[in-house]
Design an enzyme around this catalytic site. Structure first.
Site, short mmCIF file in Angstrom:
data_model
loop_
_atom_site.label_atom_id
_atom_site.label_comp_id
_atom_site.label_asym_id
_atom_site.label_seq_id
_atom_site.Cartn_x
_atom_site.Cartn_y
_atom_site.Cartn_z
N ASP A 23 0.84 -1.20 0.00
CA ASP A 23 0.00 0.00 0.00
C ASP A 23 0.87 1.24 0.00
OD1 ASP A 23 -2.27 -1.49 0.15
OD2 ASP A 23 -2.90 -0.81 2.13
N LYS A 80 -8.18 0.67 -5.19
CA LYS A 80 -9.39 0.09 -4.61
C LYS A 80 -10.65 0.84 -5.04
CE LYS A 80 -7.08 -1.17 -0.26
NZ LYS A 80 -7.01 -2.63 -0.34
N GLY A 152 -5.49 -2.94 8.61
CA GLY A 152 -5.18 -1.77 9.42
C GLY A 152 -5.00 -2.07 10.89
N ARG A 164 -6.26 -20.53 6.69
CA ARG A 164 -6.43 -21.91 7.16
C ARG A 164 -7.80 -22.45 6.78
NH1 ARG A 164 -3.00 -24.88 10.02
NH2 ARG A 164 -1.32 -23.85 11.16
N GLY A 213 -3.25 -7.35 8.01
CA GLY A 213 -2.60 -7.50 9.30
C GLY A 213 -1.16 -7.99 9.24
N GLY A 234 -0.29 -3.79 3.88
CA GLY A 234 -0.97 -2.50 3.83
C GLY A 234 -0.29 -1.51 4.74
N SER A 235 -0.84 -1.39 5.93
CA SER A 235 -0.35 -0.38 6.87
C SER A 235 1.01 -0.74 7.44
CB SER A 235 -1.37 -0.23 8.00
OG SER A 235 -2.68 -0.22 7.48
#
Lengths: 291, 183
Positions: A23, A80, A152, A164, A213, A234-235
């Site tokens: 990101d 996005k 996030g 999983r 995450g 991402g973050s």
């Protein structure tokens, strides 16, 4: 069934395998990501951690900002749009984006319908928590799947459980007899032909990345070991102390995800990881958007 | 016969499957210790060339790979792999390559074309593909031209294509490479 354009779009995702999609919010960050070895960047105005903090309605980014990032790098650029927002997707196609993420990170525009992605020439990636969601998105024309995770948060637990879940459901289908597949399709709420494909091939008909995450090289290696074919971060990168170093370390961790000695070296001195919040502390579960 | 497949990033598994169908063994190269195993040839797969370049450098694979190719190790590069072989990268092949020559993903396409020594109906999948802008020495021979652009070339025991034979079910180019290993 799968038209020529969708085939090419699935094949672009194949080229991204074993890579890290990062990101970025500015051309400068995009250059840092490319330099660090990102195989693509996701252009957005606010990374998920900031979307969470800001609250309110979160929409497609300004096309001008996306174009700035397209001009800054030579790798594929993704962006996005909101779930079900056909017009945002058309706009992104008009600026020749390389991949659209119809994403639960933004506020959904439609509570019932996803975009009919078979009507577009540009490819789409969609999030999924389980095999049924993944196959429904593929039926709608998605040519790449990613776990939803919980964006996030810097907490990998949801990405792990989604990956999983998908893998175990795939294994379950593989072990079934052919006459059980009809009932399995009914339970999964997914088209029979896609269920049959998974039964025969032991995998999705499109590439499957991990997302939501991932914050450390170890997180990335974990997701690869669980069967992800690549990783979205991402973050985790630009919310950390040393984005360059962390980004490059995560790229290497995805390539050599089984080499614990190298992973140990890569995990050294990365500076502060993003602080992170865990699932119990957040009020909004983005993963529950769009099933 | 054993072929090393550079497995840093991209579509390397697809190449391994092609080799398997031809009954040729392969192994993945992710780090220096993998590279040091005995091998008869090397495949550089499609993917993102910037990523592969960076990883080759940080994993200390760049110099040994270049040296091996210069010493005659047969190599087959597709798409990003062709870029790696070109001037300014590994530089073992005398070609100047234009990256993303057909534009963004909307410019990706599938075609059939002629490849010298293979046939005139070779399936060609171009994904954000490069093409050869210029051949820099007579040692390098163009093998395929599509719409006035060179999309395949050979220089000694180096073979390169802009397109992805590993994505189509046509084994002929891999077969051609395997014959090159044997010669």
């Amino acid at each position: 069934m799968v038209n020529e354009r969708q085939k090419l779009n699935r094949q672009l995702a194949q080229m991204l395998k074993g890579g890290v999609i990062m990101d970025v919010t500015t051309p400068e960050q995009a250059r840092i990501a490319e330099e660090a070895g990102a195989c693509a960047v996701m252009a957005l105005e606010r990374i998920p951690a900031d979307i969470r903090a800001a609250g309110g309605v979160s929409r497609m980014s300004d096309p001008k900002m996306i174009r700035g990032i397209q001009d800054a790098v030579s790798i594929p650029v993704m962006a996005k749009c909101r779930i079900g927002h056909i017009a945002e997707a058309q706009i992104l196609q008009a600026i020749e984006i390389d991949y659209i993420d119809e994403s639960e990170v933004l506020s959904p525009a439609d509570n019932i319908y996803h975009i009919d992605k078979t009507r577009f020439d540009v490819p789409f990636v969609c999030g999924a928590k389980n095999l049924g969601e993944a196959l429904r998105r593929i039926a709608e024309g998605a040519t790449m799947i990613r776990t939803k995770g919980e964006p996030g948060t810097g907490d990998v637990v949801q990405a792990v459980s989604h990956m999983r879940m998908m893998q175990s459901e795939i294994r379950r289908l593989v072990g079934m007899s052919e006459d059980e597949l009809y009932e399995a399709a009914k339970q999964l709420q997914a088209p029979y032909d896609l269920v049959r494909y998974v039964h025969e091939n032991g995998k999705l008909p499109v590439v499957n990345f991990a997302a939501g995450g991932v914050a450390t090289p170890a997180d990335a290696a974990l997701m690869m070991q669980l069967g992800a074919e690549g990783v979205f971060v991402g973050s985790g990168i630009f919310k950390s102390g040393n984005p360059q170093k962390r980004a490059a370390a995560i790229v290497q961790a995805v390539t050599n995800y089984q080499d614990a000695k190298l992973l140990a070296e890569l995990s050294e001195d990365l500076g502060e990881a993003m602080v992170g919040i865990n699932e119990q502390e957040i009020e909004l579960l983005m993963a529950e958007r769009g099933k | 016969m054993k072929v090393a497949v550079l497995a840093l990033q991209g579509a390397f598994i697809e190449h391994e499957q092609m080799l398997k169908r031809l009954g040729v063994e392969s192994f993945e190269v992710r780090k220096l210790s993998d590279w040091q195993k005995p091998k008869d040839g090397l495949i550089l797969p499609g993917g993102e060339s910037t990523v592969q370049m960076r990883l080759m450098a940080s994993l200390q694979l760049f110099d040994p790979i270049r040296q091996a190719i210069n010493e005659g190790l047969p190599v087959f590069g597709t798409c990003a792999g062709m870029i790696l072989l070109s001037e300014g990268r590994l530089g073992t092949m005398d070609v100047r390559v234009r990256r993303n020559a057909y534009g963004r993903q909307l410019g990706s396409f599938h075609a059939y074309g002629q490849v010298e020594g293979i046939g005139d109906d070779v399936p060609m999948t171009f994904i954000r593909a490069p093409y050869i802008d210029e051949v820099l020495s007579p040692r390098c021979r163009p093998l395929a031209v599509l719409d006035h652009h060179i999309v395949a070339a050979q220089q000694g025991r180096q073979l390169a294509t802009s397109f992805h034979p590993e994505l189509d079910c046509d084994l002929r180019l891999h077969q051609y490479f395997v014959q090159m290993l044997a010669s």
